[in-house]
Write an enzyme that holds these catalytic residues in place. Structure first.
Site, PDB file in Angstrom:
ATOM      1  CB  SER A 104       0.594   5.226   2.545  1.00  0.00           C
ATOM      2  OG  SER A 104       1.335   4.931   1.914  1.00  0.00           O
TER       3      SER A 104
ATOM      4  CG  ASP B 281     -15.037   0.274   2.628  1.00  0.00           C
ATOM      5  OD1 ASP B 281     -14.481  -0.448   3.455  1.00  0.00           O
ATOM      6  OD2 ASP B 281     -14.631   1.767   2.909  1.00  0.00           O
TER       7      ASP B 281
ATOM      8  CE  LYS C  34       2.475   5.638  10.415  1.00  0.00           C
ATOM      9  NZ  LYS C  34       2.926   6.681  12.289  1.00  0.00           N
TER      10      LYS C  34
END
Length: 428
Positions: free
Chosen positions: A316, A327, A341
């Site tokens: 998470s 990214d 998750k």
């Protein structure tokens, strides 16, 4: 009943046996307290209304939600226990283990602040979305579970000889929690092997950030930071750690998110901003589309090379942070695939002190990756054998040293990145 950003939860930490990843900002008290005490049916309808307004899946798991309301409001309720049972049955239709009802005692347990001293065995639990089996997300460092060698992805099959087949997470938590000094026996399934652990419950004090200055192969210094949980105090502890290491003139950083089960959504955003000067961090998407996009704010504390360690217990909020920095090409990820998750919850108080956790959104990385059920793949994969993992779990002092194969690889990668950024001296 607006949801504040600082009160949002990430679903992988929905139920913790020895800790809870919410603060008071995430609890929304019901206006129907007095009404519920006179009418248990009022609680059933209140839960239905909250789900109807906020649940992430507008199809309600392809359930006729309006017909469900009619079905459950037509039933007679003479006491609150009957209402509790009905609410749990109703929520089960959604097929979402993270949208769940908590009776007053369970809800009280949920309100334990992560910065305090906690009592338990130190494991984060969730129900596997496919198998529904009770699965360990991660043991908490310095806890009885961690010291005993319980690992992420272990499946708990028995609690004190009681089968967990068909047991929900709240029931399991009730059985596992208890007074410090008492014992509980957990039977776990790991890779086809059945193992038993006799654990003594204890008070557990959690400091989310641990940092140290370490020498690299060239005699310089690097900063090693281990973040074990995205709790409320984590941002200030992270800020202090980075600033101290910057004063020591480190050349780069290794950020260790292994076995970090997550926590508060906004904590992950705040910490990402300490490493990332510009760019998107995360977007949350509800059933109406993109709800909010969090961005870096030009307040990064360092731009030095960064390597992040991740594994199957990184979940998470850990995936938000590592996904954002991957990214944006800010960090290199080393280790193994993360847990997967990507759901966000709000927690609301109801009637007589009971509570409701509702999945209200999912999150996407800056490049639009849906991490839920998929996880994040590292840039460089380094797997550990069960023996290596158990050795590290059994001797915490080995974590972040040459005896830690994943750390050793991260240090090698970081050293290469540091060299690549050093100016080339022209030959005379």
């Amino acid at each position: 009943m607006a949801v504040t950003k600082r009160g949002l939860l990430l679903a992988s930490t929905a139920v913790a046996v020895s800790a809870v990843t919410i603060t008071g900002a995430g609890i929304h008290l019901s206006e129907g307290q007095a009404f519920f005490q006179e009418s248990p049916k009022g609680l059933v309808d209140e839960v239905w209304q909250i789900i109807d307004r906020t649940y992430v899946d507008g199809s309600f798991n392809k359930v006729d939600w309006k017909a469900t309301r009619t079905e459950y409001l037509n039933k007679p309720y003479t006491n609150k226990e009957q209402a509790y049972k009905a609410v749990r049955e109703m929520l089960k239709k959604l097929g979402d283990p993270y949208t769940r009802f908590m009776d007053p005692q369970e809800f009280k347990n949920m309100q334990i602040d992560t910065s305090g001293e906690l009592s338990g065995v130190g494991i984060q639990l969730a129900a596997d979305e496919k198998t529904k089996k009770l699965t360990v997300i991660a043991p908490i460092e310095d806890s009885p579970a961690f010291a005993a060698g319980i690992l992420a992805k272990d499946i708990i099959t028995k609690i004190d000889a009681k089968s967990t087949e068909g047991m929900d997470v709240n029931q399991a938590v009730t059985l596992i929690r208890g007074v410090a000094g008492t014992s509980v026996k957990l039977t776990v399934l790991r890779g086809g092997k059945q193992l038993e652990y006799q654990l003594k419950r204890a008070k557990i004090e959690i400091h989310p950030v641990r940092a140290s200055y370490q020498k690299d192969a060239n005699g310089g210094g690097i900063g090693y930071i281990r973040l074990v949980q995205f709790s409320a105090p984590a941002p200030i502890e992270m800020k202090n750690a980075i600033e101290k290491l910057e004063k020591q003139n480190v050349s780069g950083y290794i950020l260790d998110l292994r076995s970090n089960p997550g926590g508060l959504l906004f904590t992950s955003v705040e910490i990402a901003r300490m490493w990332l000067k510009q760019g998107a961090i995360v977007s949350t998407v509800d059933r109406k589309g993109e709800r909010e996009r969090e961005q870096a704010n030009n307040r990064a504390l360092t731009d030095k090379p960064l390597v992040i360690l991740v594994d199957g217990g990184s979940a998470s909020a850990s995936e938000i942070l590592s996904g954002a920095l991957q990214d944006n090409k800010r960090a290199t990820l080393v280790g193994t695939k993360t847990f997967g998750k990507g759901l966000v919850q709000s927690v609301r108080g109801l009637g007589d002190g009971s509570g409701l956790a509702v999945t209200i959104a999912k999150y996407l990385t800056p490049l639009g990756r849906d991490i839920n059920k998929n996880g994040i793949n590292p840039d460089i994969e380094v797997k550990l054998s069960d023996e290596q993992r158990q050795a590290l779990s059994g001797d915490r002092n080995k974590i972040g040293t040459a005896a830690d194969p994943q750390y050793a690889k991260a240090l090698e990668v970081l050293t290469q990145r540091i060299k690549a950024q050093q100016p080339t001296v022209p030959k005379s």
